[in-house]
Motif scaffolding. Structure first.
Motif, mmCIF file in Angstrom:
data_model
loop_
_atom_site.group_PDB
_atom_site.id
_atom_site.type_symbol
_atom_site.label_atom_id
_atom_site.label_comp_id
_atom_site.label_asym_id
_atom_site.label_seq_id
_atom_site.Cartn_x
_atom_site.Cartn_y
_atom_site.Cartn_z
ATOM 1 N N PHE A 90 0.690 -1.194 -0.098
ATOM 2 C CA PHE A 90 0.021 0.041 0.173
ATOM 3 C C PHE A 90 0.920 1.157 0.031
ATOM 4 C CE2 PHE A 90 -4.195 -1.587 0.347
ATOM 5 C CZ PHE A 90 -4.112 -2.859 1.195
ATOM 6 N N GLN A 101 -3.213 10.011 7.050
ATOM 7 C CA GLN A 101 -2.424 9.437 5.721
ATOM 8 C C GLN A 101 -3.820 8.802 4.658
ATOM 9 O OE1 GLN A 101 0.622 6.752 6.679
ATOM 10 N NE2 GLN A 101 1.415 8.074 8.102
ATOM 11 N N PHE A 103 -4.548 6.557 1.677
ATOM 12 C CA PHE A 103 -3.914 5.178 1.066
ATOM 13 C C PHE A 103 -4.520 4.765 -0.358
ATOM 14 C CE2 PHE A 103 -1.816 2.870 4.583
ATOM 15 C CZ PHE A 103 -2.139 3.708 5.586
ATOM 16 N N GLY A 104 -3.673 4.285 -0.937
ATOM 17 C CA GLY A 104 -4.187 3.701 -2.258
ATOM 18 C C GLY A 104 -4.815 2.445 -2.073
ATOM 19 N N PRO A 105 -5.134 1.977 -3.422
ATOM 20 C CA PRO A 105 -5.982 0.644 -3.319
ATOM 21 C C PRO A 105 -4.964 -0.479 -2.836
ATOM 22 C CG PRO A 105 -5.775 1.585 -5.450
ATOM 23 C CD PRO A 105 -5.118 2.634 -4.584
ATOM 24 N N TYR B 36 -9.164 1.984 11.138
ATOM 25 C CA TYR B 36 -9.092 1.695 9.608
ATOM 26 C C TYR B 36 -10.110 0.700 9.130
ATOM 27 C CZ TYR B 36 -5.567 5.281 8.302
ATOM 28 O OH TYR B 36 -4.999 6.490 8.132
ATOM 29 N N GLN B 42 -10.130 -4.810 -0.795
ATOM 30 C CA GLN B 42 -9.998 -3.477 -0.980
ATOM 31 C C GLN B 42 -8.749 -2.682 -0.418
ATOM 32 O OE1 GLN B 42 -12.411 -2.008 -2.881
ATOM 33 N NE2 GLN B 42 -12.687 -4.000 -3.297
ATOM 34 N N GLY B 43 -8.701 -1.485 -0.369
ATOM 35 C CA GLY B 43 -7.715 -0.899 0.306
ATOM 36 C C GLY B 43 -8.346 -0.357 1.749
ATOM 37 N N LEU B 44 -7.546 0.540 2.347
ATOM 38 C CA LEU B 44 -7.652 1.013 3.689
ATOM 39 C C LEU B 44 -8.707 2.260 3.622
ATOM 40 C CD1 LEU B 44 -4.314 0.453 5.112
ATOM 41 C CD2 LEU B 44 -6.370 -0.980 6.030
ATOM 42 N N GLN B 94 0.076 6.648 15.861
ATOM 43 C CA GLN B 94 0.902 7.510 15.160
ATOM 44 C C GLN B 94 1.879 8.169 15.846
ATOM 45 O OE1 GLN B 94 -0.478 10.919 13.000
ATOM 46 N NE2 GLN B 94 0.220 9.957 11.114
ATOM 47 N N LEU B 102 2.642 5.396 10.867
ATOM 48 C CA LEU B 102 1.383 4.697 11.475
ATOM 49 C C LEU B 102 2.070 3.076 11.843
ATOM 50 C CD1 LEU B 102 -1.417 5.455 9.215
ATOM 51 C CD2 LEU B 102 -1.179 6.026 11.567
#
Lengths: 112, 114
Positions: A90, A101, A103-105, B36, B42-44, B94, B102
């Motif tokens: 990521f 932050q 995040f990308g996928p 998150y 999928q992403g976060l 963080q 993080l």
């Protein structure tokens, strides 16, 4: 769309090959990160760049070399790929003075 | 060094039931804390964050979390879970300084039964 994008989304390759993953953000951020998520879903910081300068390097093998050609891009090049490099990578970005932050996928790398 | 512990690897709840996901952190100063969510493949996505001030923070999708300094905890709650909440949840701490990296917990997988 404003976002953090990564290419490719999936990458399947043989052991020993060299590959690159690209990350771009058009959010105007000045700090970018690479995180690795292993097969157990554990997320760990790898690198961080601020204004094209490396500021974090977390005991990552030197087969991994990040490159930041400009503030909007942070690419990850991996030499001599090993089975243990299989993971989801990521990219994330942040603007200085702010904590969040984005995040990308993710890029799912599979080393065979 | 900063660290995060999520004691529950996997939690199963029924749709409509309440939810609490536990998170304990270790950090020398006042932490910045995040939750998150990651849906399969999928992403976060950031649910909520705590920096300072009111210790009860509201997030997206009806989630809230409470910062308790005395317990070094930042537990995530939702009063009524929906099937679409099934996902992996990550707590993160963080640090400040120049890098703001993080540090994540190992995640809690939430399964929602109909």
């Amino acid at each position: 769309d404003t976002a953090v994008s990564q290419t490719p989304k999936y990458l399947v390759t043989q052991m020993g090959n060299d590959k690159s993953i690209k990350c771009e953000q058009n959010l105007g951020h000045d700090t970018m990160y690479w995180y690795k998520q292993d097969s157990k879903k554990f997320l760990k910081i790898m690198f961080s760049y601020n204004n094209k300068e490396l500021i974090i390097n977390e005991t990552v093998p030197n087969r991994f070399s990040p490159k930041s050609p400009d503030k909007a891009h942070l690419n990850l090049h991996i030499n001599s790929l090993e089975l243990g490099d299989s993971a989801v990578y990521f990219c994330a970005s942040r603007i200085q003075g702010h904590n969040e932050q984005f995040f990308g996928p993710g890029t799912r790398l599979t080393v065979l | 060094a900063q660290s995060v512990t999520q004691p529950d690897i996997h939690i199963t709840v029924s749709e409509g039931a309440s939810l609490e996901l536990r998170c304990n952190y270790s950090y020398g100063a006042t932490p910045y804390l995040f939750w998150y969510v990651q849906s399969p493949g999928q992403g976060l996505q950031l649910l909520l964050k705590y920096f300072s001030g009111d210790t009860l923070v509201q997030g997206i999708k009806g989630f809230e979390a409470e910062f308790k300094r005395s317990q070094s905890s930042f537990n995530l709650r939702k009063p009524s879970v929906h099937w679409s909440d099934a996902a992996e949840y990550f707590c993160a701490v963080q640090g400040g300084g120049s890098n703001y990296k993080l540090t994540f917990g190992k995640g809690t997988l939430l399964t929602v039964n109909p």
